[in-house]
Scaffold this motif. Structure first.
Motif, PDB file in Angstrom:
ATOM      1  N   ASN A 334      23.782  24.675 -23.690  1.00  0.00           N
ATOM      2  CA  ASN A 334      24.535  25.871 -23.309  1.00  0.00           C
ATOM      3  C   ASN A 334      23.614  26.983 -22.827  1.00  0.00           C
ATOM      4  O   ASN A 334      23.963  27.744 -21.930  1.00  0.00           O
ATOM      5  CB  ASN A 334      25.389  26.364 -24.482  1.00  0.00           C
ATOM      6  N   ILE A 335      22.433  27.064 -23.427  1.00  0.00           N
ATOM      7  CA  ILE A 335      21.473  28.081 -22.990  1.00  0.00           C
ATOM      8  C   ILE A 335      20.997  27.794 -21.570  1.00  0.00           C
ATOM      9  O   ILE A 335      20.871  28.703 -20.743  1.00  0.00           O
ATOM     10  CB  ILE A 335      20.281  28.160 -23.962  1.00  0.00           C
ATOM     11  N   THR A 336      20.736  26.526 -21.275  1.00  0.00           N
ATOM     12  CA  THR A 336      20.307  26.193 -19.904  1.00  0.00           C
ATOM     13  C   THR A 336      21.427  26.465 -18.906  1.00  0.00           C
ATOM     14  O   THR A 336      21.179  26.945 -17.796  1.00  0.00           O
ATOM     15  CB  THR A 336      19.871  24.719 -19.801  1.00  0.00           C
ATOM     16  N   THR A 337      22.679  26.151 -19.300  1.00  0.00           N
ATOM     17  CA  THR A 337      23.800  26.448 -18.416  1.00  0.00           C
ATOM     18  C   THR A 337      23.933  27.950 -18.204  1.00  0.00           C
ATOM     19  O   THR A 337      24.094  28.428 -17.072  1.00  0.00           O
ATOM     20  CB  THR A 337      25.114  25.894 -19.004  1.00  0.00           C
ATOM     21  N   ALA A 338      23.851  28.702 -19.298  1.00  0.00           N
ATOM     22  CA  ALA A 338      23.940  30.161 -19.198  1.00  0.00           C
ATOM     23  C   ALA A 338      22.794  30.719 -18.360  1.00  0.00           C
ATOM     24  O   ALA A 338      22.972  31.712 -17.638  1.00  0.00           O
ATOM     25  CB  ALA A 338      23.928  30.786 -20.591  1.00  0.00           C
ATOM     26  N   SER A 339      21.634  30.070 -18.437  1.00  0.00           N
ATOM     27  CA  SER A 339      20.482  30.539 -17.663  1.00  0.00           C
ATOM     28  C   SER A 339      20.747  30.438 -16.164  1.00  0.00           C
ATOM     29  O   SER A 339      20.321  31.296 -15.387  1.00  0.00           O
ATOM     30  CB  SER A 339      19.236  29.718 -18.018  1.00  0.00           C
ATOM     31  N   GLY A 340      21.442  29.354 -15.755  1.00  0.00           N
ATOM     32  CA  GLY A 340      21.781  29.213 -14.343  1.00  0.00           C
ATOM     33  C   GLY A 340      22.625  30.372 -13.848  1.00  0.00           C
ATOM     34  O   GLY A 340      22.438  30.872 -12.737  1.00  0.00           O
ATOM     35  N   PHE A 341      23.557  30.817 -14.686  1.00  0.00           N
ATOM     36  CA  PHE A 341      24.395  31.958 -14.322  1.00  0.00           C
ATOM     37  C   PHE A 341      23.632  33.272 -14.467  1.00  0.00           C
ATOM     38  O   PHE A 341      23.839  34.211 -13.703  1.00  0.00           O
ATOM     39  CB  PHE A 341      25.638  31.993 -15.212  1.00  0.00           C
ATOM     40  N   ALA A 342      22.776  33.337 -15.491  1.00  0.00           N
ATOM     41  CA  ALA A 342      22.084  34.595 -15.789  1.00  0.00           C
ATOM     42  C   ALA A 342      21.118  35.000 -14.681  1.00  0.00           C
ATOM     43  O   ALA A 342      20.769  36.178 -14.566  1.00  0.00           O
ATOM     44  CB  ALA A 342      21.333  34.475 -17.114  1.00  0.00           C
ATOM     45  N   THR A 343      20.674  34.052 -13.859  1.00  0.00           N
ATOM     46  CA  THR A 343      19.753  34.419 -12.774  1.00  0.00           C
ATOM     47  C   THR A 343      20.399  35.395 -11.794  1.00  0.00           C
ATOM     48  O   THR A 343      19.713  36.168 -11.132  1.00  0.00           O
ATOM     49  CB  THR A 343      19.294  33.172 -12.000  1.00  0.00           C
ATOM     50  N   PHE A 344      21.750  35.376 -11.717  1.00  0.00           N
ATOM     51  CA  PHE A 344      22.432  36.315 -10.821  1.00  0.00           C
ATOM     52  C   PHE A 344      22.283  37.754 -11.307  1.00  0.00           C
ATOM     53  O   PHE A 344      22.460  38.696 -10.531  1.00  0.00           O
ATOM     54  CB  PHE A 344      23.914  35.960 -10.703  1.00  0.00           C
TER      55      PHE A 344
END
Length: 811
Positions: A334-344
């Protein structure tokens, strides 16, 4: 050994959750009630998304324009291409409609055939006055035919303003109050008043009315976003629940999972309201995204619970192990998935930043909800029956895993050739990708309002305003003869561009003044000479009725002139060509030492924003890759493993980019999201596989082949389940009427499917082929945290089983 995340920690988390079930349920209910109370602060966007930072030069130019001339997107047009309009009955109905609309406080003023004025010269005293074009209250058919002929042949002033230069199309122009253009009042006026009144006119006369203009388009587009939120949430719930039930064949497990993700959706809406963000075409995607991403969490947790029940039948031990053994791995994914979004969040675009903040927060939130709700609810239920565990031994799943093992064992060369071939083809496709900054491209193309846009593009050469502002650098410089001639020269160049309409500016009124001076003769519709200006000037001193037009195209000081043209629905590439063609000519007409010229407008700002986002795409995706690579380095402490793990996750992104080139899907704000989202999700499978692989290495005395096959058999099923859920979950977005959302759903789905195959075929093949360089304890050092429990951890978990069981019985 002190580790930040050890199984001792997760074992403590398991005890904390299972010993405080009532408190946790109450906390979840209270938090949900709090977020529900924030829904009242949600508001829908009533303007276009601004993709540029506030301090960007293009934004500053646009804001300077608004300061001088006010909101530019305040025009709604109603068009009729029907000669029967100039019959008595239809004319009176059309006039009544426009007169009624002009009485609304939302409308500043309207220009229509019924209230049209023409400029007339009077001699005593010398003056120009605007007098009614149609003087009779109830003109008959012959009179109306005469007026129709006069309009099209003798009033070039109204060309492209009231009538089309290409046909006998008539339009009315409604200028909305600039204060309400970007507010809910605009929506209420359009939905509750304008549309019903137009439909009533159509039913009375049988005449088809076309309606457009940026306020109208934006209103109906916003309404479509509102309508689709419910559609997406319903479709995502339906699709994921059906797939979930197909896998687990358990109504109980399906209902528990749906309850979990529904609470997650409520929290997502609450987060948007709490932060006072607007619901845009992007943030509208977050609730269904939470459903799609939350269901895999439920699959991992419930699947593990059922595996433990099948293994030993002890509910207490099963629930304890679900949290302790799966919690850490699920957190990491979930952290890696959230990281993909967090780059925005790191971009300067407010639109993407808000999307990244809400999405990343709620992805972590849905993990917490899954970890709390599923074990707590199952602790109050009976042990699953044997029929609920049959899915764990399905033959077709075994056949699929067997096929993967066969490919990895015997056909690795074919796997590599296929990967290299796809990469080569994808690179060719990437070179065909185009960039699109069209403001209308993503709008529902089957909607009536989009078809009306095409109608006005054909009849009036465009609907999206493009503004050119000329600074003469001196007060009243606009009205000088030399400036007017330069403005007219520039307007001629603009009119030569097929994608742009006939411009509107102060020169129209000046030319109309000369025509009026010569008693309305249309051949004199031209700029007056210096000598003629001396004759005409006495008539203009007391001229009334044109304040609105003058103030629209000249600022109060007379220093700044505005030229408005309307663009067709063109993309960034065509607009850049138009700019490249116009700017050298503009600088030649208006020398830079004497004039300052700027080009702006909402459509142009949007196109510039698209280009800006594309330039930031590489940065955003690079940050996601670096961030996740650092996370992998922290987990596995192996540089070689980082490289091996990135290859099967980057290849699907390149394949998707190649598909975009071949399918003609452009890079635009909606499709820019695909890469970071897909990378953040697809790397989850890599983490699960490598974590299990490392555990098998230690258990099998560092024997690579045995460890790879064991990891493939163990993780293949759950990876397949979650990938299928994600594939169909993101495919839900393809039912959207918005082209960008359709592209986003299709591209992410395809990328995740490629990513699953890449992680199940290419990743284990690489591990086997590179076994000599990675099969040693130096390469795979002790990780910074254990993702999957070791036998020692099993002993620690077992110590608490009896204690928890006794505590559960007491409660």
């Amino acid at each position: 050994m002190s580790k930040i995340f050890t199984f001792g920690f997760w074992n403590s988390v398991a005890r904390l959750i299972l010993r405080n079930r009532i408190i946790i349920i109450l906390l979840i209910l209270a938090t949900t009630a709090f977020f529900a109370s924030q829904w009242k602060y949600m508001r829908f966007s009533f303007t276009e998304a601004n993709l540029l930072p506030d301090d960007h030069e293009v934004n500053q130019e646009y804001n300077a324009f608004l300061d001088k001339f006010g909101e530019e997107g305040n025009l709604i047009v109603m068009g009729i291409k029907d000669s029967s309009l100039f019959t008595e009955k239809n004319y009176q109905a059309w006039k009544a409609l426009n007169d009624s609309l002009q009485k609304f406080p939302e409308v500043d003023y309207a220009i229509s055939i019924g209230n049209l004025n023409k400029l007339k010269k009077f001699e005593d005293p010398k003056r120009f006055e605007m007098v009614p074009f149609i003087t009779e209250v109830n003109p008959d058919s012959l009179q109306l035919a005469s007026y129709e002929d006069e309009l099209f042949t003798k009033l070039p002033f109204y060309e492209n303003l009231v009538y089309s230069a290409h046909s006998n199309t008539i339009q009315s122009a409604l200028y909305l109050n600039k204060e309400i253009v970007n507010s809910k009042a605009r929506k209420d006026f359009v939905i509750d008043n304008l549309d019903p009144m137009i439909k009533n006119f159509e039913s009375q006369t049988g005449i088809d009315v076309r309606v457009s203009g940026m306020p109208y388009i934006r209103t109906l587009n916003s309404q479509n976003i509102i309508d689709e939120i419910g559609l997406f949430i319903g479709a995502a719930l339906a699709v994921t629940s059906l797939i979930f039930f197909f896998f687990f064949r358990s109504i109980r497990a399906t209902v528990i999972s749906m309850v979990t993700v529904c609470i997650g959706v409520m929290w997502a809406f609450g987060t948007i309201g709490l932060m006072h963000y607007e619901i845009t075409v992007l943030t509208a995607l977050i609730p269904p995204l939470i459903i799609v991403i939350g269901i895999p969490n439920c699959i991992f947790l419930i699947n593990k619970y059922q595996q433990e029940i099948q293994k030993h039948g002890n509910q207490a031990k099963s629930l304890q192990r679900v949290i302790a053994k799966v919690g850490n791995a699920t957190l990491m994914t979930n952290i890696t998935t959230a990281s993909g979004f967090a780059t925005f969040i790191l971009t300067e675009s407010k639109l993407l930043k808000e999307f990244g903040i809400v999405a990343s927060i709620n992805i972590v939130a849905i993990f917490i909800l899954s970890l709390l709700i599923i074990p707590v609810i199952y602790s109050y239920m009976k042990i699953p029956k044997s029929k609920h565990l049959k899915h764990l031994n399905r033959q077709w799943i075994g056949s699929f895993v067997g096929w993967m093992e066969k490919m990895v064992r015997n056909h690795r060369i074919a796997v590599y050739f296929t990967a290299v071939g796809l990469l080569a083809v994808s690179i060719i496709g990437i070179y065909n990708i185009r960039i699109s900054g069209s403001l209308l491209e993503d709008m529902p193309q089957q909607a009536d309002f989009f078809k009306d846009v095409k109608f006005f593009e054909e009849e009036f050469d465009g609907i999206m305003p493009l503004e050119i502002v000329v600074d003469t650098k001196r007060p009243r410089g606009v009205l000088k003869s030399s400036t007017l001639k330069r403005l007219e020269q520039l307007e001629g160049l603009i009119a030569e561009e097929p994608e742009l309409s006939q411009p509107l500016s102060i020169t129209r009124l000046v030319k109309y003044s000369k025509q009026a001076y010569y008693n309305g003769n249309p051949k004199y519709y031209q700029l007056p000479s210096s000598q003629e200006q001396n004759f005409i000037l006495p008539y203009t001193k007391n001229m009334e009725g044109n304040d609105d037009l003058v103030n629209t195209y000249v600022d109060s000081t007379g220093q700044f002139a505005r030229i408005t043209t309307f663009m067709k629905d063109i993309g960034t590439d065509k607009m850049e060509k138009i700019e490249d063609n116009l700017w050298p000519k503009i600088h030649k007409i208006f020398p830079e030492d004497r004039y300052e010229v700027s080009m702006t407008g909402k459509a142009l700002v949007f196109q510039k924003g698209t280009t800006y986002l594309v330039h930031n795409l590489v940065l955003s995706l690079s940050l996601a890759i670096v961030l996740i690579a650092l996370l992998m380095a922290w987990m596995f402490r192996s540089f070689r493993m980082i490289l091996i793990s990135l290859v099967p996750n980057l290849l699907p992104l390149l394949i998707t980019a190649g598909m975009m080139g071949f399918l003609g899907v452009p890079i635009k704000p909606s499709t820019i999201l695909v890469f970071s989202i897909a990378f953040g999700i697809s790397v989850d499978d890599t983490i699960h596989f490598l974590a299990k692989y490392r555990q098998e290495l230690k258990a099998n005395d560092w024997k690579i082949k045995r460890s790879v096959y064991a990891a493939l058999r163990e993780t293949g099923v759950s990876m397949f389940y979650t990938s299928i859920v994600l594939f169909f979950g993101f495919s839900v977005f393809m039912i959207s009427s918005f082209g960008g959302t359709v592209a986003l759903g299709g591209l992410v789905s395809a990328t995740l499917l490629f990513a699953m195959l890449s992680n199940l075929l290419l990743l284990p093949s690489l591990l086997l082929s590179l076994e000599r360089s990675i099969a040693n304890k130096e390469t795979l050092k002790e990780p910074a945290m254990r993702i999957i429990a070791t036998p020692e951890d099993e002993e620690e978990i077992s110590k608490d089983d009896e204690e928890y069981k006794n505590q559960k019985n007491e409660s």
